[in-house]
Design a protein around this motif. Structure first.
Motif, PDB file in Angstrom:
ATOM      1  N   TYR A  51       1.013  -1.041   0.025  1.00  0.00           N
ATOM      2  CA  TYR A  51      -0.126   0.019  -0.059  1.00  0.00           C
ATOM      3  C   TYR A  51       1.042   1.268   0.210  1.00  0.00           C
ATOM      4  O   TYR A  51       0.555   2.211  -0.717  1.00  0.00           O
ATOM      5  CB  TYR A  51      -1.047  -0.024   1.300  1.00  0.00           C
ATOM      6  N   ASP A  52       2.108   1.305   0.874  1.00  0.00           N
ATOM      7  CA  ASP A  52       2.758   2.396   0.987  1.00  0.00           C
ATOM      8  C   ASP A  52       3.635   2.645  -0.301  1.00  0.00           C
ATOM      9  O   ASP A  52       3.531   3.899  -0.948  1.00  0.00           O
ATOM     10  CB  ASP A  52       3.894   2.042   2.203  1.00  0.00           C
ATOM     11  N   ALA A  53       3.919   1.581  -1.234  1.00  0.00           N
ATOM     12  CA  ALA A  53       4.647   1.741  -2.497  1.00  0.00           C
ATOM     13  C   ALA A  53       3.413   2.307  -3.226  1.00  0.00           C
ATOM     14  O   ALA A  53       4.056   3.294  -4.093  1.00  0.00           O
ATOM     15  CB  ALA A  53       5.105   0.450  -2.924  1.00  0.00           C
ATOM     16  N   ALA A  54       2.392   1.780  -3.583  1.00  0.00           N
ATOM     17  CA  ALA A  54       1.639   1.883  -4.454  1.00  0.00           C
ATOM     18  C   ALA A  54       1.060   3.637  -4.500  1.00  0.00           C
ATOM     19  O   ALA A  54       1.040   4.217  -5.228  1.00  0.00           O
ATOM     20  CB  ALA A  54       0.076   1.351  -4.364  1.00  0.00           C
ATOM     21  N   ILE A  55       0.574   3.910  -3.227  1.00  0.00           N
ATOM     22  CA  ILE A  55       0.339   5.235  -2.694  1.00  0.00           C
ATOM     23  C   ILE A  55       1.578   6.406  -3.226  1.00  0.00           C
ATOM     24  O   ILE A  55       1.116   7.365  -3.705  1.00  0.00           O
ATOM     25  CB  ILE A  55      -0.024   5.706  -1.416  1.00  0.00           C
ATOM     26  N   THR A  56       2.686   5.881  -2.606  1.00  0.00           N
ATOM     27  CA  THR A  56       3.550   6.820  -2.853  1.00  0.00           C
ATOM     28  C   THR A  56       4.216   7.105  -4.329  1.00  0.00           C
ATOM     29  O   THR A  56       4.393   8.318  -4.789  1.00  0.00           O
ATOM     30  CB  THR A  56       5.058   6.408  -2.033  1.00  0.00           C
ATOM     31  N   PHE A  57       3.946   5.947  -5.046  1.00  0.00           N
ATOM     32  CA  PHE A  57       4.424   6.092  -6.465  1.00  0.00           C
ATOM     33  C   PHE A  57       3.349   7.001  -7.465  1.00  0.00           C
ATOM     34  O   PHE A  57       3.754   7.488  -8.334  1.00  0.00           O
ATOM     35  CB  PHE A  57       4.306   4.625  -6.934  1.00  0.00           C
ATOM     36  N   LEU A  58       2.148   7.109  -6.634  1.00  0.00           N
ATOM     37  CA  LEU A  58       1.190   7.898  -7.383  1.00  0.00           C
ATOM     38  C   LEU A  58       1.638   9.233  -7.679  1.00  0.00           C
ATOM     39  O   LEU A  58       1.259  10.203  -8.334  1.00  0.00           O
ATOM     40  CB  LEU A  58      -0.427   8.016  -6.686  1.00  0.00           C
ATOM     41  N   ASN A  59       2.851   9.733  -6.753  1.00  0.00           N
ATOM     42  CA  ASN A  59       3.323  11.219  -6.879  1.00  0.00           C
ATOM     43  C   ASN A  59       3.848  11.634  -8.348  1.00  0.00           C
ATOM     44  O   ASN A  59       3.874  12.632  -8.685  1.00  0.00           O
ATOM     45  CB  ASN A  59       4.464  11.290  -5.843  1.00  0.00           C
ATOM     46  N   LEU A  60       4.513  10.448  -9.075  1.00  0.00           N
ATOM     47  CA  LEU A  60       5.035  10.748 -10.490  1.00  0.00           C
ATOM     48  C   LEU A  60       3.844  11.249 -11.296  1.00  0.00           C
ATOM     49  O   LEU A  60       3.806  12.110 -11.933  1.00  0.00           O
ATOM     50  CB  LEU A  60       5.778   9.551 -10.709  1.00  0.00           C
ATOM     51  N   PRO A  61       2.944  10.209 -11.640  1.00  0.00           N
ATOM     52  CA  PRO A  61       1.675  10.542 -12.558  1.00  0.00           C
ATOM     53  C   PRO A  61       1.140  11.948 -12.099  1.00  0.00           C
ATOM     54  O   PRO A  61       0.792  12.709 -13.125  1.00  0.00           O
ATOM     55  CB  PRO A  61       0.990   9.369 -12.833  1.00  0.00           C
ATOM     56  N   LEU A  62       0.709  11.915 -10.939  1.00  0.00           N
ATOM     57  CA  LEU A  62      -0.176  13.052 -10.514  1.00  0.00           C
ATOM     58  C   LEU A  62       0.720  14.593 -10.702  1.00  0.00           C
ATOM     59  O   LEU A  62       0.335  15.581 -11.170  1.00  0.00           O
ATOM     60  CB  LEU A  62      -0.527  12.942  -9.313  1.00  0.00           C
ATOM     61  N   SER A  63       1.897  14.367 -10.373  1.00  0.00           N
ATOM     62  CA  SER A  63       2.855  15.498 -10.470  1.00  0.00           C
ATOM     63  C   SER A  63       3.098  15.961 -12.174  1.00  0.00           C
ATOM     64  O   SER A  63       2.959  17.191 -12.269  1.00  0.00           O
ATOM     65  CB  SER A  63       4.217  15.208  -9.832  1.00  0.00           C
ATOM     66  N   TRP A  64       3.258  14.957 -12.793  1.00  0.00           N
ATOM     67  CA  TRP A  64       3.280  15.437 -14.354  1.00  0.00           C
ATOM     68  C   TRP A  64       2.113  16.173 -14.822  1.00  0.00           C
ATOM     69  O   TRP A  64       2.348  16.942 -15.677  1.00  0.00           O
ATOM     70  CB  TRP A  64       3.557  14.223 -15.014  1.00  0.00           C
ATOM     71  N   ILE A  65       0.840  15.271 -14.307  1.00  0.00           N
ATOM     72  CA  ILE A  65      -0.265  16.140 -14.968  1.00  0.00           C
ATOM     73  C   ILE A  65      -0.729  17.447 -14.407  1.00  0.00           C
ATOM     74  O   ILE A  65      -0.884  18.149 -15.236  1.00  0.00           O
ATOM     75  CB  ILE A  65      -1.449  15.166 -14.455  1.00  0.00           C
ATOM     76  N   SER A  66      -0.213  17.707 -13.308  1.00  0.00           N
ATOM     77  CA  SER A  66      -0.473  18.899 -12.553  1.00  0.00           C
ATOM     78  C   SER A  66       0.569  19.913 -13.296  1.00  0.00           C
ATOM     79  O   SER A  66      -0.077  21.043 -13.614  1.00  0.00           O
ATOM     80  CB  SER A  66      -0.303  19.066 -11.115  1.00  0.00           C
ATOM     81  N   LEU A  67       1.684  19.825 -13.708  1.00  0.00           N
ATOM     82  CA  LEU A  67       2.515  20.633 -14.067  1.00  0.00           C
ATOM     83  C   LEU A  67       2.335  20.509 -15.898  1.00  0.00           C
ATOM     84  O   LEU A  67       2.430  21.641 -16.347  1.00  0.00           O
ATOM     85  CB  LEU A  67       4.149  20.327 -14.125  1.00  0.00           C
ATOM     86  N   LYS A  68       1.801  19.718 -16.437  1.00  0.00           N
ATOM     87  CA  LYS A  68       1.389  19.944 -17.861  1.00  0.00           C
ATOM     88  C   LYS A  68      -0.022  20.553 -17.957  1.00  0.00           C
ATOM     89  O   LYS A  68      -0.080  21.233 -18.977  1.00  0.00           O
ATOM     90  CB  LYS A  68       1.014  18.173 -18.088  1.00  0.00           C
ATOM     91  N   LEU A  69      -0.802  20.599 -16.866  1.00  0.00           N
ATOM     92  CA  LEU A  69      -2.009  21.326 -17.276  1.00  0.00           C
ATOM     93  C   LEU A  69      -1.601  22.895 -16.785  1.00  0.00           C
ATOM     94  O   LEU A  69      -2.656  23.636 -16.444  1.00  0.00           O
ATOM     95  CB  LEU A  69      -2.935  20.871 -16.049  1.00  0.00           C
ATOM     96  N   GLY A  70      -0.518  23.374 -16.148  1.00  0.00           N
ATOM     97  CA  GLY A  70      -0.196  24.578 -15.841  1.00  0.00           C
ATOM     98  C   GLY A  70       0.003  25.217 -14.513  1.00  0.00           C
ATOM     99  O   GLY A  70       0.118  26.267 -14.087  1.00  0.00           O
ATOM    100  N   PHE A  71      -0.458  24.162 -13.426  1.00  0.00           N
ATOM    101  CA  PHE A  71      -0.143  24.486 -12.175  1.00  0.00           C
ATOM    102  C   PHE A  71       1.302  24.713 -11.688  1.00  0.00           C
ATOM    103  O   PHE A  71       2.314  24.183 -12.521  1.00  0.00           O
ATOM    104  CB  PHE A  71      -0.664  23.410 -11.389  1.00  0.00           C
ATOM    105  N   PRO A  72       1.477  25.756 -10.807  1.00  0.00           N
ATOM    106  CA  PRO A  72       2.732  26.091 -10.443  1.00  0.00           C
ATOM    107  C   PRO A  72       3.700  24.853  -9.809  1.00  0.00           C
ATOM    108  O   PRO A  72       2.986  23.813  -9.431  1.00  0.00           O
ATOM    109  CB  PRO A  72       2.403  26.878  -9.171  1.00  0.00           C
ATOM    110  N   TYR A  73       5.009  25.214  -9.878  1.00  0.00           N
ATOM    111  CA  TYR A  73       5.770  24.064  -9.432  1.00  0.00           C
ATOM    112  C   TYR A  73       5.501  23.527  -8.198  1.00  0.00           C
ATOM    113  O   TYR A  73       5.652  22.162  -7.914  1.00  0.00           O
ATOM    114  CB  TYR A  73       7.300  24.474  -9.640  1.00  0.00           C
ATOM    115  N   TYR A  74       5.066  24.513  -7.182  1.00  0.00           N
ATOM    116  CA  TYR A  74       4.970  23.867  -5.723  1.00  0.00           C
ATOM    117  C   TYR A  74       3.919  22.915  -5.766  1.00  0.00           C
ATOM    118  O   TYR A  74       3.880  22.327  -4.561  1.00  0.00           O
ATOM    119  CB  TYR A  74       4.758  24.868  -4.747  1.00  0.00           C
ATOM    120  N   SER A  75       3.063  22.744  -6.703  1.00  0.00           N
ATOM    121  CA  SER A  75       1.904  22.087  -6.575  1.00  0.00           C
ATOM    122  C   SER A  75       2.355  20.409  -6.493  1.00  0.00           C
ATOM    123  O   SER A  75       1.551  19.685  -5.973  1.00  0.00           O
ATOM    124  CB  SER A  75       1.058  22.017  -7.741  1.00  0.00           C
ATOM    125  N   VAL A  76       3.406  20.157  -6.780  1.00  0.00           N
ATOM    126  CA  VAL A  76       3.947  18.661  -6.670  1.00  0.00           C
ATOM    127  C   VAL A  76       4.035  18.310  -4.904  1.00  0.00           C
ATOM    128  O   VAL A  76       3.700  17.313  -4.798  1.00  0.00           O
ATOM    129  CB  VAL A  76       5.275  18.434  -7.184  1.00  0.00           C
TER     130      VAL A  76
END
Length: 505
Positions: free
Chosen positions: A379-404
């Motif tokens: 569970y820890d690995a799966a949830i932690t790993f979600l940081n990568l795709p969600l961070s990519w999506i947020s920056l791709k959508l134009g959110f500020p860098y600190y959104s990650v």
């Protein structure tokens, strides 16, 4: 006052003496390194060399896999098995180091051409990658020796070796003026040599102190090997995913913002890393006795230590977070002189993650004491790993860098809730007791500190000098310490803490 409580206090004092000295060295090291490398090369090392920083910060967590087995045998007073566990630990971590080398080498060589690296720095990036991989491998191979030192609570030696290590890392910066190649490459090579020296120092100390126990033996115990391999494997999965997510976010930021953004990210990680080292050191001192008590089925004492370490860890984290949140820019200016763009907002948002993550340590120790870590790590690995795709999506959508960092905090909060329910399901952990004993006090503490931060933000407007920065930071630290000490602990716990400290001074 029991001898065990005195031992925890003594261990904690050794670790905090170590940490104060190490942080003082790190503060000066970061300032000097930024000046010697410049923002671009500092950001490049922060990007590629982050693999070293992460594995160094997680080394004690990797050590906890072997330490857990050693402490179980110490709790059972079964000395015969300790050398066998140590020897099998050497084998297991050799395999982990080989797998790590293959995976990271291939992944790094594939990713580097696609990174946003300034022209002329590509060759440096490849060399930094190689030295970073070898440095991380040496750190992995040092883990069994760290485990032996921690399990036997030789925290005076642990502190001295750490101080020597960080002093040497400071010293190599002064050698950069003699660099025959690009400074970032030379620095990476020297850090590798320092790590190698520390590895041999640990080995020599262990062999001298623990004699035959620290001697590698060609033992064969398929049952124990299987148990340790499974435990170390799940432990490696969880820690590796945490490392990959943190390093991966660094790569994601680089793709959208370049190495100057990585420089700010590196500073934010160093601040967060310093706070986490404070809290992890505290839990290193609690870990052996939590495991020992679990091994002998003294669950009341075990859970008391878990609750107590949870409160103490949060208290330290919120004190440091409060000071830094109020004084971010003047502290950075005093520390670095050159403050990279975005560093302030990165630190302020990253500290939210640090505050939530502070509950991780005691829960992690409890799971590892039980040995039942498969679901926990998955569970820890799966949830932690979600940081990568969600961070990519947020920056791709134009959110500020600190959104990650906001995404990281939200995922960590979800992770905490899942861990508590897993504790209840797998270990018989009473969530209501945890809410009553720990979380109610945490909520009160957070509300009070938010009010204090709001007062500071609206009413304190001055031009900070180095002296006024130190005065205000110290004042806020003292205010935070007094308030959190009163809020987080019961009257009995406060008396107990004061009594322990008096007996150790």
């Amino acid at each position: 006052m029991s001898n065990k409580n005195k031992q925890i206090a003594q261990n904690t004092l050794f670790l905090y003496l170590r940490k104060i000295i190490v942080i003082a060295i790190n503060v000066y090291t970061s300032r000097l390194l930024l000046q010697m490398l410049g923002v671009e090369e500092f950001g490049l090392y922060g990007l590629i060399g982050s693999i070293v920083i992460l594995f160094n910060s997680l080394r004690s967590l990797f050590a906890s896999s072997i330490q857990r087995f050693i402490n179980v045998e110490i709790g059972k007073q079964n000395q015969a098995k300790i050398n066998k566990i140590f020897s099998l630990g050497i084998k297991i971590h050799t395999v982990i180091a080989i797998l790590f080398f293959i995976i990271v080498e291939i992944a790094g060589l594939i990713m580097i051409p696609d990174l946003n690296i300034p022209s002329g720095k590509e060759n440096a990036a490849y060399w930094v990658l190689q030295f970073s991989i070898f440095t991380a491998i040496v750190s992995i191979m040092t883990v069994p020796y760290d485990a032996l030192i921690i399990a036997n609570e030789k925290f005076n030696a642990y502190a001295v070796i750490s101080i020597v290590e960080y002093t040497l890392k400071l010293g190599v910066i002064f050698l950069l003026i003699f660099s025959p190649v690009q400074r970032v490459i030379f620095y990476s090579a020297l850090i590798f040599l320092v790590t190698l020296l520390v590895r041999f120092t640990n080995a020599i100390y262990c062999k001298k102190t623990f004699k035959e126990i620290a001697k590698y033996s060609k033992v064969k115990d398929d049952s124990l090997m299987k148990e340790m391999t499974k435990f170390a494997g799940w432990q490696f999965l969880g820690n590796a995913c945490y490392s990959i997510a943190n390093t991966g976010v660094n790569f994601v930021i680089n793709i959208f913002g370049g190495v100057t953004i990585n420089a700010a990210r590196s500073i934010a990680y160093q601040v967060q890393g310093m706070i986490e080292q404070f809290t992890s050191d505290l839990n290193v001192s609690f870990r052996p006795q939590i495991v020992n008590n679990y091994a002998v089925k003294d669950m009341d004492k075990c859970l008391q230590l878990v609750f107590f370490s949870s409160k103490a860890t949060f208290m330290i984290t919120i004190i440091l977070t409060f000071v830094i949140e109020c004084m971010t820019y003047p502290i950075l200016q005093l520390w670095l002189d050159i403050v990279p763009e975005n560093a302030v907002i990165f630190i302020q948002t990253y500290l939210l993650f640090t505050l939530i993550h502070s509950f991780y340590y005691s829960i992690d120790i409890l799971f590892k004491a039980s040995g039942n870590i498969k679901l926990y790590q998955l569970y820890d690995a799966a949830i932690t790993f979600l940081n990568l795709p969600l961070s990519w999506i947020s920056l791709k959508l134009g959110f500020p860098y600190y959104s990650v960092f906001i995404i990281m905090s939200m995922l960590e909060f979800i992770n905490l809730i899942i861990k508590l329910f897993l504790c209840k399901k797998l270990l018989g952990f009473n969530i209501l007791t945890f809410l009553k004993v720990v979380l109610t006090r945490v909520i009160i503490c957070i509300i009070i500190f938010i009010i204090l931060f709001t007062i500071h933000h609206h009413f304190i407007h001055i031009q900070y000098t180095p002296l006024s920065t130190i005065i205000f930071a110290t004042g806020y630290g003292l205010i935070g310490s007094v308030l959190s000490f009163i809020i987080m602990f019961t009257n009995q716990e406060r008396k107990k803490l004061i009594s322990i400290l008096k007996k150790q001074t």
